[in-house]
Design a protein around this motif. Structure first.
Motif, PDB file in Angstrom:
ATOM      1  N   PHE A  21       5.450  -8.083   5.866  1.00  0.00           N
ATOM      2  CA  PHE A  21       4.490  -6.984   5.911  1.00  0.00           C
ATOM      3  C   PHE A  21       4.982  -5.849   5.037  1.00  0.00           C
ATOM      4  O   PHE A  21       6.139  -5.459   5.119  1.00  0.00           O
ATOM      5  CB  PHE A  21       4.347  -6.444   7.335  1.00  0.00           C
ATOM      6  N   CYS A  22       4.081  -5.304   4.255  1.00  0.00           N
ATOM      7  CA  CYS A  22       4.401  -4.117   3.484  1.00  0.00           C
ATOM      8  C   CYS A  22       4.220  -2.894   4.376  1.00  0.00           C
ATOM      9  O   CYS A  22       3.212  -2.757   5.064  1.00  0.00           O
ATOM     10  CB  CYS A  22       3.479  -4.025   2.274  1.00  0.00           C
ATOM     11  N   HIS A  23       5.207  -2.011   4.364  1.00  0.00           N
ATOM     12  CA  HIS A  23       5.145  -0.822   5.209  1.00  0.00           C
ATOM     13  C   HIS A  23       4.592   0.401   4.486  1.00  0.00           C
ATOM     14  O   HIS A  23       4.587   1.481   5.038  1.00  0.00           O
ATOM     15  CB  HIS A  23       6.534  -0.495   5.763  1.00  0.00           C
ATOM     16  N   PRO A  26      -0.864   2.914   2.527  1.00  0.00           N
ATOM     17  CA  PRO A  26      -2.192   2.524   2.038  1.00  0.00           C
ATOM     18  C   PRO A  26      -2.274   1.040   1.697  1.00  0.00           C
ATOM     19  O   PRO A  26      -3.359   0.540   1.443  1.00  0.00           O
ATOM     20  CB  PRO A  26      -2.386   3.377   0.777  1.00  0.00           C
ATOM     21  N   CYS A  27      -1.193   0.366   1.694  1.00  0.00           N
ATOM     22  CA  CYS A  27      -1.164  -1.018   1.228  1.00  0.00           C
ATOM     23  C   CYS A  27      -1.292  -1.998   2.395  1.00  0.00           C
ATOM     24  O   CYS A  27      -2.283  -2.699   2.547  1.00  0.00           O
ATOM     25  CB  CYS A  27       0.131  -1.266   0.444  1.00  0.00           C
ATOM     26  N   ASN A  28      -0.262  -2.027   3.233  1.00  0.00           N
ATOM     27  CA  ASN A  28      -0.258  -2.890   4.414  1.00  0.00           C
ATOM     28  C   ASN A  28      -0.531  -4.354   4.106  1.00  0.00           C
ATOM     29  O   ASN A  28      -1.106  -5.081   4.913  1.00  0.00           O
ATOM     30  CB  ASN A  28      -1.260  -2.395   5.461  1.00  0.00           C
ATOM     31  N   HIS A  29      -0.125  -4.754   2.949  1.00  0.00           N
ATOM     32  CA  HIS A  29      -0.277  -6.149   2.558  1.00  0.00           C
ATOM     33  C   HIS A  29       0.604  -7.025   3.443  1.00  0.00           C
ATOM     34  O   HIS A  29       1.719  -6.664   3.788  1.00  0.00           O
ATOM     35  CB  HIS A  29       0.153  -6.279   1.098  1.00  0.00           C
ATOM     36  N   SER A  30       0.104  -8.173   3.824  1.00  0.00           N
ATOM     37  CA  SER A  30       0.949  -9.119   4.542  1.00  0.00           C
ATOM     38  C   SER A  30       0.780 -10.502   3.934  1.00  0.00           C
ATOM     39  O   SER A  30      -0.285 -10.841   3.420  1.00  0.00           O
ATOM     40  CB  SER A  30       0.615  -9.149   6.026  1.00  0.00           C
ATOM     41  N   LYS A  58       9.720  -8.108  -2.128  1.00  0.00           N
ATOM     42  CA  LYS A  58       9.026  -6.984  -2.740  1.00  0.00           C
ATOM     43  C   LYS A  58       7.548  -7.253  -2.497  1.00  0.00           C
ATOM     44  O   LYS A  58       7.095  -8.392  -2.574  1.00  0.00           O
ATOM     45  CB  LYS A  58       9.329  -6.969  -4.232  1.00  0.00           C
ATOM     46  N   CYS A  59       6.805  -6.222  -2.173  1.00  0.00           N
ATOM     47  CA  CYS A  59       5.392  -6.419  -1.903  1.00  0.00           C
ATOM     48  C   CYS A  59       4.694  -6.932  -3.165  1.00  0.00           C
ATOM     49  O   CYS A  59       4.821  -6.352  -4.243  1.00  0.00           O
ATOM     50  CB  CYS A  59       4.757  -5.115  -1.450  1.00  0.00           C
ATOM     51  N   ALA A  60       3.934  -8.022  -2.994  1.00  0.00           N
ATOM     52  CA  ALA A  60       3.256  -8.617  -4.151  1.00  0.00           C
ATOM     53  C   ALA A  60       2.103  -7.750  -4.621  1.00  0.00           C
ATOM     54  O   ALA A  60       1.616  -7.890  -5.735  1.00  0.00           O
ATOM     55  CB  ALA A  60       2.750 -10.005  -3.785  1.00  0.00           C
ATOM     56  N   LYS A  61       1.643  -6.875  -3.758  1.00  0.00           N
ATOM     57  CA  LYS A  61       0.468  -6.088  -4.091  1.00  0.00           C
ATOM     58  C   LYS A  61       0.835  -4.747  -4.720  1.00  0.00           C
ATOM     59  O   LYS A  61       0.328  -4.382  -5.771  1.00  0.00           O
ATOM     60  CB  LYS A  61      -0.342  -5.862  -2.809  1.00  0.00           C
ATOM     61  N   CYS A  62       1.744  -4.007  -4.074  1.00  0.00           N
ATOM     62  CA  CYS A  62       2.048  -2.667  -4.576  1.00  0.00           C
ATOM     63  C   CYS A  62       3.450  -2.579  -5.163  1.00  0.00           C
ATOM     64  O   CYS A  62       3.811  -1.561  -5.731  1.00  0.00           O
ATOM     65  CB  CYS A  62       1.872  -1.623  -3.477  1.00  0.00           C
ATOM     66  N   GLY A  63       4.237  -3.648  -5.004  1.00  0.00           N
ATOM     67  CA  GLY A  63       5.582  -3.634  -5.557  1.00  0.00           C
ATOM     68  C   GLY A  63       6.571  -2.851  -4.715  1.00  0.00           C
ATOM     69  O   GLY A  63       7.724  -2.682  -5.089  1.00  0.00           O
TER      70      GLY A  63
END
Ligand SMILES: [Zn+2]
Length: 86
Positions: A21-23, A26-30, A58-63
């Motif tokens: 999970f991205c913390h 605004p992203c919260n990508h999982s 590393k978050c794939a969406k926001c890095g």
């Protein structure tokens, strides 16, 4: 789940799912981690506890690097189901 040293192979053998999970608010990508791929990359005996995995993520969406992990046991229904009658 503490007290047990997961490796990538033992996670796979135990049919565990690891979700990252991205913390970043605004992203919260999982995303579910591809354990087979990670095992091939780091080796079956590589430690795969949260503290070991998180620095590699590393978050794939926001890095972003503020990533957390959740370990989930396999809960898919299986053949045992209900006992028959009595
Ligand atoms: Zn993110």
């Amino acid at each position: 789940m503490t007290g047990k040293g997961w490796t990538f192979q033992s996670l796979i053998d135990a049919k565990m799912t690891v979700t990252a999970f991205c913390h970043h608010a605004p992203c919260n990508h999982s995303q579910k981690l591809d354990l087979a791929k990670l095992r091939d990359r780091f080796g079956p005996d590589a430690p795969a506890m949260a503290d070991d995995i998180i620095p590699k993520l590393k978050c794939a969406k926001c890095g972003g690097r503020k990533v957390g992990t959740i370990y989930t046991p396999d809960t898919s229904p299986n053949a045992y189901g209900k006992a028959k009658g009595s």
